[in-house]
Write a protein that holds these residues in place. Structure first.
Motif, mmCIF file in Angstrom:
data_model
loop_
_atom_site.group_PDB
_atom_site.id
_atom_site.type_symbol
_atom_site.label_atom_id
_atom_site.label_comp_id
_atom_site.label_asym_id
_atom_site.label_seq_id
_atom_site.Cartn_x
_atom_site.Cartn_y
_atom_site.Cartn_z
ATOM 1 N N ASP A 409 0.807 -1.189 0.025
ATOM 2 C CA ASP A 409 0.008 -0.175 0.131
ATOM 3 C C ASP A 409 0.750 1.274 -0.093
ATOM 4 O O ASP A 409 0.370 2.437 0.206
ATOM 5 C CB ASP A 409 -1.055 0.138 1.156
ATOM 6 N N ILE A 410 2.001 1.110 -0.112
ATOM 7 C CA ILE A 410 3.101 2.417 -0.258
ATOM 8 C C ILE A 410 4.053 2.032 -1.476
ATOM 9 O O ILE A 410 4.637 1.142 -1.730
ATOM 10 C CB ILE A 410 3.854 2.211 0.976
ATOM 11 N N THR A 411 4.127 3.080 -2.307
ATOM 12 C CA THR A 411 5.071 3.262 -3.505
ATOM 13 C C THR A 411 6.132 3.792 -3.243
ATOM 14 O O THR A 411 6.375 4.584 -2.161
ATOM 15 C CB THR A 411 4.113 3.979 -4.581
ATOM 16 N N ALA A 412 7.287 3.722 -3.963
ATOM 17 C CA ALA A 412 8.512 4.187 -3.822
ATOM 18 C C ALA A 412 8.392 5.913 -3.918
ATOM 19 O O ALA A 412 8.873 6.457 -3.211
ATOM 20 C CB ALA A 412 9.445 3.779 -4.860
ATOM 21 N N GLY A 413 7.309 6.033 -4.788
ATOM 22 C CA GLY A 413 7.094 7.506 -5.019
ATOM 23 C C GLY A 413 6.656 8.332 -3.866
ATOM 24 O O GLY A 413 6.774 9.298 -3.438
ATOM 25 N N GLU A 414 5.810 7.546 -3.295
ATOM 26 C CA GLU A 414 5.119 7.913 -1.828
ATOM 27 C C GLU A 414 6.345 8.104 -0.929
ATOM 28 O O GLU A 414 6.192 9.058 -0.044
ATOM 29 C CB GLU A 414 4.142 7.113 -1.437
ATOM 30 N N LEU A 415 6.962 7.256 -0.616
ATOM 31 C CA LEU A 415 8.117 7.410 0.318
ATOM 32 C C LEU A 415 9.351 8.792 0.031
ATOM 33 O O LEU A 415 9.527 9.286 0.887
ATOM 34 C CB LEU A 415 9.146 6.014 0.342
ATOM 35 N N VAL A 416 9.347 8.806 -1.305
ATOM 36 C CA VAL A 416 10.065 9.896 -1.731
ATOM 37 C C VAL A 416 9.420 11.298 -1.323
ATOM 38 O O VAL A 416 9.973 12.375 -0.747
ATOM 39 C CB VAL A 416 10.302 10.015 -3.285
ATOM 40 N N GLY A 417 8.098 11.461 -1.451
ATOM 41 C CA GLY A 417 7.189 12.280 -1.238
ATOM 42 C C GLY A 417 7.360 12.672 0.480
ATOM 43 O O GLY A 417 7.363 13.693 0.750
ATOM 44 N N ALA A 418 7.254 11.778 1.080
ATOM 45 C CA ALA A 418 7.306 11.592 2.694
ATOM 46 C C ALA A 418 8.763 12.129 3.047
ATOM 47 O O ALA A 418 8.959 12.982 3.984
ATOM 48 C CB ALA A 418 6.892 10.479 3.269
ATOM 49 N N ALA A 419 9.603 11.733 2.348
ATOM 50 C CA ALA A 419 11.316 12.231 2.592
ATOM 51 C C ALA A 419 11.252 13.721 2.542
ATOM 52 O O ALA A 419 12.078 14.422 3.176
ATOM 53 C CB ALA A 419 12.013 11.377 1.859
ATOM 54 N N PRO A 428 12.661 7.971 -7.101
ATOM 55 C CA PRO A 428 12.514 6.703 -7.379
ATOM 56 C C PRO A 428 13.578 6.348 -8.463
ATOM 57 O O PRO A 428 13.929 6.917 -9.417
ATOM 58 C CB PRO A 428 11.088 6.708 -7.867
ATOM 59 N N ALA A 429 13.457 4.871 -8.503
ATOM 60 C CA ALA A 429 14.310 4.321 -9.621
ATOM 61 C C ALA A 429 13.398 2.733 -9.795
ATOM 62 O O ALA A 429 13.205 2.198 -9.015
ATOM 63 C CB ALA A 429 15.710 3.736 -9.405
ATOM 64 N N GLY A 430 12.935 2.634 -11.105
ATOM 65 C CA GLY A 430 12.000 1.773 -11.604
ATOM 66 C C GLY A 430 10.632 1.866 -10.854
ATOM 67 O O GLY A 430 10.302 2.886 -10.461
ATOM 68 N N ALA A 431 9.866 0.755 -10.440
ATOM 69 C CA ALA A 431 8.653 0.743 -9.898
ATOM 70 C C ALA A 431 8.686 0.922 -8.517
ATOM 71 O O ALA A 431 7.681 1.490 -7.866
ATOM 72 C CB ALA A 431 7.887 -0.173 -10.226
ATOM 73 N N ASN A 432 9.765 0.351 -7.860
ATOM 74 C CA ASN A 432 9.589 0.236 -6.364
ATOM 75 C C ASN A 432 10.743 0.264 -5.622
ATOM 76 O O ASN A 432 11.249 -0.058 -4.526
ATOM 77 C CB ASN A 432 9.104 -1.064 -6.049
ATOM 78 N N VAL A 433 11.747 1.163 -6.239
ATOM 79 C CA VAL A 433 13.066 1.524 -5.542
ATOM 80 C C VAL A 433 13.203 2.942 -5.150
ATOM 81 O O VAL A 433 12.825 3.902 -6.291
ATOM 82 C CB VAL A 433 14.361 1.136 -6.296
#
Length: 463
Positions: A409-419, A428-433
Motif C-alpha cells: 500500500d506504499i509506493t517508492a514515489g510516496e516514500l520520496v514524497g514523505a522524505a 525513485p528508480a524503477g517501479a519500487n526502489v
C-alpha cells in the motif's frame, strides 16, 4: 549598379519576403554613377524577457502556460544551492540526495567549478569543432589516461553519447560486411530518449506512440540482464537469417531499471561473445561513471574491458556535456564527416569537465564515495531490518544505491514524497526502489542526517 538592376533586386526580395521589408529605390538624374537605396523595416517589435525577480509568485503559473508538459514535477521551486543543500523560493532548505539525477557530482556552487566556468566565459566559450580546442584535448587526454580508451568523441548528453555509440557500432559492422546489424541490449535498460537510444531502451512503456507500424528503430534485440542463457539466445538470433551482431550494449549497473548491479560472470560472457563474433562490447556509463560507484568507471567493478563506453551527467558537474570513448578498432572507425556535434566539446563544457576531473583527483573523491557508500549500505540495511514490511533489499555500488519499497500500500514515489516533507530529496528508480544519488562530496555527518530523515519518512508511513 544600374537603376533597373536595383529595381529588379527589390522586386525579387519583395516577392520572396513580401511583408518583411519594403525597399524604396530612388535614382539621381544628375549622376548616373550614384543610386540611393533606402530600407525601411517593418519587423515585429520584440518584447523583452521577464527577469526572474519580476516573476514573483507567478513562476509556476508562467511555467504551466509556456513550458511543454513532458515532466511530472514536484511542487518545489529551487532558488539556490550550496554544497549538498538546496534552498527553495519559499525559504526551505533540503538535503539533496538527487544531485540533479546523479549529475552535480561536486554539489552546488562549488568554488573550483564556478571559477573554471567564469574564467572560461571571459576568454571564449564556443567556437565549434572547425578549430582545435585545447580544453577538449586536455579533457580527452584525462579520460583516455584514466581508462582503457584510445579516443574520445564529445557531445552534449547521455542520449547523444549513446547515439554516437550506436552509429559507431553500425559503421563498424558495415566495415565487416554486415548489412543487417543487430545491437543487443537488456530488458529494463535505459539509454536515452532520442529515437535510436530509445529503441535500445528495452522498456515498452517508453516506446508507446513512437513506433512505425508497431516497431521502433530496427536492428535491436533484447536479453534478460545478468542471464547468460538469455544473452546467448539473443546472440544466436542476431547471427541468424543473414543478420550479424554489431554490439552488445549494457549498463554496468541498471539505474532506471531499479539499481541492479551487473554480474561479473554475465559481463565476462558478453565480452567472450563479442570477441567470438567481432562485435563491440559497449557499456553505458552515463549514470554509473565519473566516480559514482567508488571507481572512476562502473565497469571496473566487473573486471571487464569494453570496446566503447559512454559518459555524461557528472562529467561536467551539471554543465551539459557527453562523451563516447573507444579503444582499438572502434577508436578508428569514424572518420571526418561520419559524426559531429555543433556544441560537443566546446571550451566552456570542457573547462567544466576539467574542473570536475581535477577536483576528483585533488580531493580523493573516490575514497569518500567508497566510505560513504558503505555507510549508506549499512544505514539502509539497518532501516530495512527495522521496517521489514515496508523496506526490502538494499543494493548498489558506492553512492548509487537504492532500497526496495515492498509494502503493498506504499509506493517508492510516496516514500520520496514523505522524505521531502522531512527535508530530504530522493528519487525513485524503477517501479519500487527509492534511489540515493547524492553529490560525491557528501560528508559522513550529512549522510547520517539523510538516513535519519528517510527513517522519519518511513516511520510516518508505518503509523
Amino acid at each position: 549598379m544600374k537603376t533597373t538592376s536595383v529595381v529588379y533586386l527589390a522586386a525579387t526580395v519583395a516577392a520572396l519576403v513580401p511583408s518583411a521589408t519594403s525597399f524604396v529605390v530612388s535614382s539621381s538624374a544628375s549622376s548616373s554613377s550614384t543610386t540611393a537605396l533606402s530600407v525601411s523595416s517593418s519587423a515585429q517589435k520584440l518584447s523583452p524577457p521577464k527577469s526572474i525577480s519580476e516573476l514573483g509568485d507567478n513562476s509556476e503559473e508562467l511555467y504551466n502556460e509556456n513550458v511543454y508538459e513532458t515532466y511530472g514535477r514536484y511542487k518545489l521551486t529551487i532558488d539556490s544551492g550550496e554544497g549538498c543543500f538546496l534552498k527553495t523560493t519559499d525559504g526551505k532548505t533540503y538535503l539533496d540526495c538527487v544531485s540533479g539525477i546523479a549529475t552535480c557530482a561536486l554539489g552546488h556552487n562549488n568554488k573550483e567549478l564556478t571559477t573554471a566556468i567564469e574564467e572560461q566565459m571571459k576568454r571564449v566559450h564556443h567556437v565549434s569543432n572547425l578549430y582545435y580546442i585545447p580544453e577538449q584535448a586536455a579533457l580527452a587526454e584525462w579520460l583516455c589516461s584514466n581508462s582503457c580508451a584510445d579516443k574520445a568523441f564529445f557531445c552534449n548528453s547521455g542520449a547523444e553519447s549513446n547515439e554516437a555509440a550506436i552509429k559507431l557500432a553500425r559503421r563498424h559492422a558495415s566495415n565487416r560486411g554486415i548489412t543487417k546489424p543487430v545491437i543487443i541490449s537488456a530488458h529494463q535498460s535505459f539509454h536515452g530518449r532520442t529515437l535510436a537510444a530509445l529503441s535500445a531502451t528495452q522498456q515498452p512503456k517508453y516506446h508507446k506512440g513512437f513506433g512505425y507500424d508497431g516497431e521502433m528503430v530496427q536492428g535491436f534485440d533484447a536479453c534478460t540482464y545478468n542471464d547468460i542463457a538469455s544473452l546467448e539466445e539473443a546472440v544466436q538470433r542476431a547471427t541468424s537469417d543473414g543478420k550479424g551482431l554489431a554490439a552488445i550494449l549494457l549498463e554496468p549497473l541498471q539505474g532506471e531499471g531499479g539499481i541492479i548491479p551487473g554480474d561479473p560472470a554475465f559481463f565476462a560472457r558478453a565480452r567472450e561473445l563479442c570477441d567470438e563474433t567481432g562485435a563491440l562490447l559497449m557499456l553505458d556509463e552515463v549514470q554509473a561513471g565519473m566516480g559514482r560507484t567508488g571507481t572512476l568507471w562502473g565497469h571496473e567493478q566487473l573486471g571487464v574491458v569494453p570496446d566503447v563506453f559512454t559518459s555524461a551527467k557528472a562529467l561536467g558537474g551539471g554543465v551539459p556535456i557527453g562523451a563516447m570513448m573507444a579503444k582499438g578498432d572502434a577508436a578508428t572507425t569514424f572518420g571526418p564527416g561520419d559524426h559531429a556535434s555543433t556544441y560537443g566539446g566546446n571550451p566552456l563544457a570542457c573547462a567544466a569537465g576539467l574542473a570536475v576531473a581535477k577536483y576528483i583527483c585533488d580531493h580523493d573523491i573516490l575514497t569518500n564515495v567508497q566510505q560513504r557508500g558503505e555507510q549508506l549500505q549499512k544505514g539502509l540495511e539497518a532501516m530495512a531490518a527495522k521496517y521489514p514490511t515496508i523496506l526490502g533489499e538494499v543494493r548498489g555500488w558506492g553512492l548509487l544505491r537504492g532500497v526496495e519499497c515492498i509494502a503493498e500500500d506504499i509506493t517508492a514515489g510516496e516514500l520520496v514524497g514523505a522524505a521531502m516533507k522531512e527535508g530530504l530529496l530522493l528519487v525513485p528508480a524503477g517501479a519500487n526502489v527509492v534511489r540515493f544519488v547524492p553529490p560525491l562530496i557528501i560528508t559522513e555527518e550529512e549522510l547520517a542526517t539523510a538516513i535519519g530523515r528517510l527513517e522519519a519518512a518511513v516511520k510516518s508511513k508505518a503509523n
